[in-house]
Scaffold this motif. Structure first.
Motif, PDB file in Angstrom:
ATOM      1  N   PRO A 136      -8.558 -13.902  -4.899  1.00 40.40           N
ATOM      2  CA  PRO A 136      -9.704 -13.959  -3.862  1.00 40.40           C
ATOM      3  C   PRO A 136      -8.798 -12.951  -2.746  1.00 40.40           C
ATOM      4  O   PRO A 136      -9.410 -12.494  -2.012  1.00 40.40           O
ATOM      5  N   LEU A 137      -7.528 -12.761  -3.014  1.00 42.65           N
ATOM      6  CA  LEU A 137      -6.969 -11.932  -1.895  1.00 42.65           C
ATOM      7  C   LEU A 137      -6.830 -10.468  -2.566  1.00 42.65           C
ATOM      8  O   LEU A 137      -6.305  -9.634  -1.572  1.00 42.65           O
ATOM      9  N   GLY A 138      -7.258 -10.242  -3.533  1.00 40.25           N
ATOM     10  CA  GLY A 138      -7.330  -8.634  -4.009  1.00 40.25           C
ATOM     11  C   GLY A 138      -8.343  -7.942  -3.391  1.00 40.25           C
ATOM     12  O   GLY A 138      -9.456  -8.595  -2.995  1.00 40.25           O
ATOM     13  N   SER A 139      -8.488  -7.021  -3.733  1.00 40.49           N
ATOM     14  CA  SER A 139      -9.430  -5.865  -3.135  1.00 40.49           C
ATOM     15  C   SER A 139      -9.490  -4.496  -4.100  1.00 40.49           C
ATOM     16  O   SER A 139      -8.411  -4.056  -4.527  1.00 40.49           O
ATOM     17  N   ALA A 140     -10.712  -3.982  -4.225  1.00 47.76           N
ATOM     18  CA  ALA A 140     -10.878  -2.810  -5.154  1.00 47.76           C
ATOM     19  C   ALA A 140     -10.144  -1.537  -4.599  1.00 47.76           C
ATOM     20  O   ALA A 140     -10.434  -0.362  -5.218  1.00 47.76           O
ATOM     21  N   ASP A 141      -9.565  -1.454  -3.414  1.00 46.47           N
ATOM     22  CA  ASP A 141      -8.968  -0.324  -2.927  1.00 46.47           C
ATOM     23  C   ASP A 141      -7.510  -0.253  -3.110  1.00 46.47           C
ATOM     24  O   ASP A 141      -6.915   0.429  -2.329  1.00 46.47           O
ATOM     25  N   PHE A 142      -7.001  -0.789  -4.010  1.00 44.90           N
ATOM     26  CA  PHE A 142      -5.546  -0.811  -4.487  1.00 44.90           C
ATOM     27  C   PHE A 142      -5.115   0.546  -5.042  1.00 44.90           C
ATOM     28  O   PHE A 142      -5.275   0.773  -6.107  1.00 44.90           O
ATOM     29  N   ASP A 143      -4.650   1.471  -4.090  1.00 45.12           N
ATOM     30  CA  ASP A 143      -4.284   2.639  -4.479  1.00 45.12           C
ATOM     31  C   ASP A 143      -2.680   2.879  -4.634  1.00 45.12           C
ATOM     32  O   ASP A 143      -2.083   2.050  -4.774  1.00 45.12           O
TER      33      ASP A 143
END
Length: 98
Positions: A30-37
């Motif tokens: 739940p704390l993740g997001s697809a913008d992990f660069d």
């Protein structure tokens, strides 16, 4: 199955980015997001690894048969130790062994 625990600093940042951006993994985080660069990944690895010095515990990278399978273990969260287990979907089902 050969299982190894390594520090997150010993795993390629590209592998960590791929795992933490994987759509099936994100549905479970739940704390993740697809913008992990790359910038976020390097900061994340540094923060996670620093927990070993600061608290005496921290998350591990898990390798199964020499392949990065995921990460987890005890990590400092909100003033307490939190148990995390984040695995690539092809390694789901390996959590019990880990």
């Amino acid at each position: 199955m050969t299982l190894e625990f390594k520090r997150l600093t010993e795993v390629g940042v590209d592998e960590i980015i791929a795992l933490n951006n994987h759509p099936e993994v994100l549905r479970q985080m739940p704390l993740g997001s697809a913008d992990f660069d790359e910038v976020k990944a390097r900061d994340w690895v540094s923060h996670k690894d620093a927990q070993w010095t600061q608290y005496g515990y921290g998350p591990w990278a898990f390798l199964i048969d020499q392949e990065f399978a995921g990460w987890g273990g005890l990590q400092h969260e909100a003033g307490d130790a939190d148990l995390a287990l984040v695995l690539h979907p092809r390694y789901w089902g390996s959590g019990k062994a880990i």
